[in-house]
Design a protein around this motif. Structure first.
Motif, PDB file in Angstrom:
ATOM      1  N   CYS A 169      -5.473   0.312  -6.277  1.00  0.00           N
ATOM      2  CA  CYS A 169      -6.606   1.715  -6.266  1.00  0.00           C
ATOM      3  C   CYS A 169      -8.637   0.769  -5.791  1.00  0.00           C
ATOM      4  O   CYS A 169      -9.073   1.310  -4.672  1.00  0.00           O
ATOM      5  CB  CYS A 169      -7.209   2.878  -6.925  1.00  0.00           C
ATOM      6  SG  CYS A 169      -8.303   4.038  -6.277  1.00  0.00           S
ATOM      7  N   THR A 186      -9.121   6.429  -9.446  1.00  0.00           N
ATOM      8  CA  THR A 186      -8.462   7.266 -10.760  1.00  0.00           C
ATOM      9  C   THR A 186      -8.430   7.018 -11.710  1.00  0.00           C
ATOM     10  O   THR A 186      -8.514   4.795 -11.709  1.00  0.00           O
ATOM     11  CB  THR A 186      -6.680   6.736  -9.668  1.00  0.00           C
ATOM     12  OG1 THR A 186      -5.464   7.306 -10.887  1.00  0.00           O
ATOM     13  CG2 THR A 186      -6.876   5.222  -9.809  1.00  0.00           C
ATOM     14  N   HIS A 199     -10.304   0.219  -2.109  1.00  0.00           N
ATOM     15  CA  HIS A 199     -11.941   0.618  -1.355  1.00  0.00           C
ATOM     16  C   HIS A 199     -13.170   0.309  -1.959  1.00  0.00           C
ATOM     17  O   HIS A 199     -13.998   0.375  -1.864  1.00  0.00           O
ATOM     18  CB  HIS A 199     -11.917   2.155  -2.369  1.00  0.00           C
ATOM     19  CG  HIS A 199     -11.071   3.244  -2.313  1.00  0.00           C
ATOM     20  ND1 HIS A 199      -9.348   3.509  -2.316  1.00  0.00           N
ATOM     21  CD2 HIS A 199     -11.164   4.091  -1.471  1.00  0.00           C
ATOM     22  CE1 HIS A 199      -8.756   3.758  -1.837  1.00  0.00           C
ATOM     23  NE2 HIS A 199      -9.680   4.849  -0.843  1.00  0.00           N
ATOM     24  N   TRP A 248      -0.555  15.973  -5.301  1.00  0.00           N
ATOM     25  CA  TRP A 248       0.093  15.615  -6.325  1.00  0.00           C
ATOM     26  C   TRP A 248       0.594  16.262  -7.525  1.00  0.00           C
ATOM     27  O   TRP A 248      -0.099  17.553  -7.303  1.00  0.00           O
ATOM     28  CB  TRP A 248      -1.602  14.281  -6.768  1.00  0.00           C
ATOM     29  CG  TRP A 248      -1.819  13.398  -6.442  1.00  0.00           C
ATOM     30  CD1 TRP A 248      -3.006  13.504  -5.704  1.00  0.00           C
ATOM     31  CD2 TRP A 248      -1.753  12.344  -6.889  1.00  0.00           C
ATOM     32  NE1 TRP A 248      -3.063  12.257  -5.037  1.00  0.00           N
ATOM     33  CE2 TRP A 248      -2.503  11.852  -5.343  1.00  0.00           C
ATOM     34  CE3 TRP A 248      -0.546  11.609  -7.761  1.00  0.00           C
ATOM     35  CZ2 TRP A 248      -1.895   9.581  -6.267  1.00  0.00           C
ATOM     36  CZ3 TRP A 248      -0.690  10.273  -7.693  1.00  0.00           C
ATOM     37  CH2 TRP A 248      -1.235   9.387  -6.995  1.00  0.00           C
ATOM     38  N   CYS A 258     -10.857  10.200  -4.994  1.00  0.00           N
ATOM     39  CA  CYS A 258      -9.274   9.718  -4.120  1.00  0.00           C
ATOM     40  C   CYS A 258      -9.785   9.839  -2.834  1.00  0.00           C
ATOM     41  O   CYS A 258      -9.651  11.592  -2.396  1.00  0.00           O
ATOM     42  CB  CYS A 258      -7.484  10.343  -4.833  1.00  0.00           C
ATOM     43  SG  CYS A 258      -6.345  10.009  -3.846  1.00  0.00           S
ATOM     44  N   ASP A 259      -9.072   9.765  -1.501  1.00  0.00           N
ATOM     45  CA  ASP A 259      -8.762   9.538  -0.146  1.00  0.00           C
ATOM     46  C   ASP A 259      -7.538  10.078   0.217  1.00  0.00           C
ATOM     47  O   ASP A 259      -6.972   9.617   1.705  1.00  0.00           O
ATOM     48  CB  ASP A 259      -9.638   8.506   0.443  1.00  0.00           C
ATOM     49  CG  ASP A 259      -9.745   7.856   1.081  1.00  0.00           C
ATOM     50  OD1 ASP A 259      -8.579   6.731  -0.430  1.00  0.00           O
ATOM     51  OD2 ASP A 259      -9.963   6.819   1.664  1.00  0.00           O
ATOM     52  N   LEU A 260      -6.616   9.816  -0.437  1.00  0.00           N
ATOM     53  CA  LEU A 260      -5.591   9.291  -0.635  1.00  0.00           C
ATOM     54  C   LEU A 260      -4.942   7.950   0.079  1.00  0.00           C
ATOM     55  O   LEU A 260      -3.702   8.100   1.455  1.00  0.00           O
ATOM     56  CB  LEU A 260      -4.687  10.684  -0.223  1.00  0.00           C
ATOM     57  CG  LEU A 260      -2.985  11.231  -0.321  1.00  0.00           C
ATOM     58  CD1 LEU A 260      -3.392  11.681  -1.623  1.00  0.00           C
ATOM     59  CD2 LEU A 260      -2.095  12.638   0.493  1.00  0.00           C
ATOM     60  N   CYS A 261      -5.486   7.243   0.381  1.00  0.00           N
ATOM     61  CA  CYS A 261      -5.817   5.701   0.820  1.00  0.00           C
ATOM     62  C   CYS A 261      -5.323   6.171   2.352  1.00  0.00           C
ATOM     63  O   CYS A 261      -4.906   5.851   3.266  1.00  0.00           O
ATOM     64  CB  CYS A 261      -4.404   5.077   0.802  1.00  0.00           C
ATOM     65  SG  CYS A 261      -4.613   4.267  -0.454  1.00  0.00           S
ATOM     66  N   PRO A 313       0.006   4.246   0.625  1.00  0.00           N
ATOM     67  CA  PRO A 313      -1.332   3.642  -1.141  1.00  0.00           C
ATOM     68  C   PRO A 313      -1.420   3.042  -2.224  1.00  0.00           C
ATOM     69  O   PRO A 313      -0.186   2.406  -2.340  1.00  0.00           O
ATOM     70  CB  PRO A 313      -1.385   5.914  -0.995  1.00  0.00           C
ATOM     71  CG  PRO A 313      -0.495   6.711  -0.347  1.00  0.00           C
ATOM     72  CD  PRO A 313       0.923   5.353  -0.085  1.00  0.00           C
ATOM     73  N   ALA A 314      -2.793   2.537  -2.356  1.00  0.00           N
ATOM     74  CA  ALA A 314      -1.942   1.197  -3.142  1.00  0.00           C
ATOM     75  C   ALA A 314      -1.429   1.491  -4.260  1.00  0.00           C
ATOM     76  O   ALA A 314      -0.586   0.706  -4.905  1.00  0.00           O
ATOM     77  CB  ALA A 314      -3.913   0.769  -2.780  1.00  0.00           C
ATOM     78  N   CYS A 315      -1.786   3.047  -4.975  1.00  0.00           N
ATOM     79  CA  CYS A 315      -1.317   3.195  -6.392  1.00  0.00           C
ATOM     80  C   CYS A 315      -0.134   3.105  -6.243  1.00  0.00           C
ATOM     81  O   CYS A 315       1.178   2.501  -7.186  1.00  0.00           O
ATOM     82  CB  CYS A 315      -2.128   4.217  -7.062  1.00  0.00           C
ATOM     83  SG  CYS A 315      -1.671   5.243  -6.220  1.00  0.00           S
ATOM     84  N   GLN A 356      -6.617  11.871 -11.159  1.00  0.00           N
ATOM     85  CA  GLN A 356      -7.476  11.747  -9.450  1.00  0.00           C
ATOM     86  C   GLN A 356      -7.095  12.951  -8.725  1.00  0.00           C
ATOM     87  O   GLN A 356      -7.192  13.836  -9.395  1.00  0.00           O
ATOM     88  CB  GLN A 356      -6.286  10.331  -8.787  1.00  0.00           C
ATOM     89  CG  GLN A 356      -5.477  10.819  -8.237  1.00  0.00           C
ATOM     90  CD  GLN A 356      -4.191  11.543  -8.509  1.00  0.00           C
ATOM     91  OE1 GLN A 356      -3.802  10.715  -9.635  1.00  0.00           O
ATOM     92  NE2 GLN A 356      -3.894  12.515  -9.161  1.00  0.00           N
ATOM     93  N   LYS A 399      -2.006   9.558 -14.787  1.00  0.00           N
ATOM     94  CA  LYS A 399      -2.641   9.144 -14.102  1.00  0.00           C
ATOM     95  C   LYS A 399      -3.570  10.951 -13.820  1.00  0.00           C
ATOM     96  O   LYS A 399      -2.749  11.664 -13.365  1.00  0.00           O
ATOM     97  CB  LYS A 399      -2.300   8.119 -12.810  1.00  0.00           C
ATOM     98  CG  LYS A 399      -2.399   8.087 -11.830  1.00  0.00           C
ATOM     99  CD  LYS A 399      -1.478   7.591 -10.806  1.00  0.00           C
ATOM    100  CE  LYS A 399      -2.509   6.792  -9.901  1.00  0.00           C
ATOM    101  NZ  LYS A 399      -4.037   8.275  -9.197  1.00  0.00           N
TER     102      LYS A 399
END
Ligand code: SF4
Ligand code: SF4
Ligand code: SF4
Length: 311
Positions: free
Chosen positions: A58, A90, A62, A235, A173-176, A186-188, A110, A108
């Motif tokens: 994350c 996150t 970013h 989420w 978090c911008d939801l990627c 999303p990266a996560c 976020q 987790k």
């Protein structure tokens, strides 16, 4: 400590504030139809191994300063409960698993990307918006730094980049968004080695969550966190332990935005000073938490009957 102080402030302030402003304006916007295609992510805390690779990915996604991935194997961070901040959108926390101490539970945290986001309703300049894809994002150019979103959020998520003292920006978090524009996960989600994060359309993700909880009813508690809380969130979580023991806030099924929108409109109608507004927004949180007791019964009934989600 920071949270405690804030909560104490709200409680005291709420007592001294008249609620007459609440009735000044009819709530608008919270009835907006949600797209059937909106996204969701399931966190299966029973699968998460607490590697924190999601935290690392994350940050990288970013452009936030981040240590090497090797440093993320340092488990000393789990000694204290952590919350997302401007440097980490996150974070993963560890909780005891009484049934099997060798397998702790990792959760987790976020922005939840609420279905009816209080932060969006509280923002007086429209800097925060809920997209058709379900993500709640912000516009740095519109944000005036009032921080009402921080006060309104029932999950205490938005943080400010205080390193930019003259022009601080919201961080969460911008939801990627940028990755998804390039058809990337999303990266996560992408990095999670154990597939603890499931990404897709919210309805489909919710259906999977229900199936897992039903199939492994001896493992999971019968509660999908985020299915109903504050009107639902993008989420969602499943776990073997009740969520109040995992530091997830105990929240009602009713969304708060209707009230915060009334307050927001009241500002313009009656020029409510900022200190009063902070107190009123604190009252929203107080009301939301009080109602949670009443709504628990409703949530439990719906779960028992298998209602609540759409296929
Ligand atoms: S969790 Fe907080 S910041 Fe995120 S969408 Fe919900 S109200 Fe907004
Ligand atoms: S969706 Fe993107 S911004 Fe949100 S926690 Fe995952 S990596 Fe971070
Ligand atoms: S990357 Fe996956 S398994 Fe590792 S901590 Fe994050 S969610 Fe858990």
């Amino acid at each position: 400590m920071k949270n405690l102080n804030r909560r104490d402030f709200f409680k005291s302030a709420a007592l001294g504030v008249s609620l007459t402003v609440l009735g000044t304006s009819k709530a608008k916007g919270s009835d907006k139809m949600l797209s059937d295609d909106r996204l969701g992510i399931l966190v299966d805390t029973d699968v998460c191994v607490g590697c924190r690779h999601c935290e690392w990915a994350c940050r990288v996604a970013h452009n936030l300063p981040t240590p090497d991935l090797d440093n993320y194997s340092d488990n000393s961070v789990f000694k204290e409960y952590r919350r997302p901040d401007a440097g980490s959108l996150t974070v993963v926390n560890k909780f005891e698993n009484e049934k099997n101490p060798l397998l702790p539970i990792h959760v987790k945290v976020q922005c939840m990307h609420c279905e009816r986001p209080a932060c969006v309703s509280a923002c007086i300049v429209g800097a925060l918006t809920k997209g058709d894809d379900g993500s709640v994002v912000w516009d740095d150019d519109k944000c005036i730094g009032c921080r009402y979103c921080m006060v309104a959020c029932p999950f205490q998520i938005p943080t400010y980049d205080y390193d930019r003292s003259i022009d601080p920006h919201i961080r969460k978090c911008d939801l990627c968004t940028d990755r998804r524009k390039n058809d990337e996960l999303p990266a996560c989600v992408n990095i999670c080695p154990n597939e603890a994060l499931l990404f897709g359309k919210r309805d489909a993700v919710l259906a999977v969550a229900k199936t897992r909880v039903k199939r492994k009813s001896d493992v999971y508690v019968n509660h999908i966190y985020g299915e109903h809380e504050v009107g639902g969130t993008s989420w969602m979580y499943i776990a073997r332990k009740s969520f109040d023991k995992l530091n997830m806030p105990h929240l009602a099924a009713n969304p708060a935005p209707g009230i915060s929108e009334s307050i927001q409109h009241g500002i313009f109608a009656y020029f409510v000073p900022p200190v009063t507004l902070y107190a009123l927004l604190g009252t929203i949180m107080w009301i939301t938490k009080r109602r949670s007791g009443d709504d628990d019964e409703l949530i439990s009934d719906e779960e028992e009957k298998g209602k609540g989600g759409k296929l």
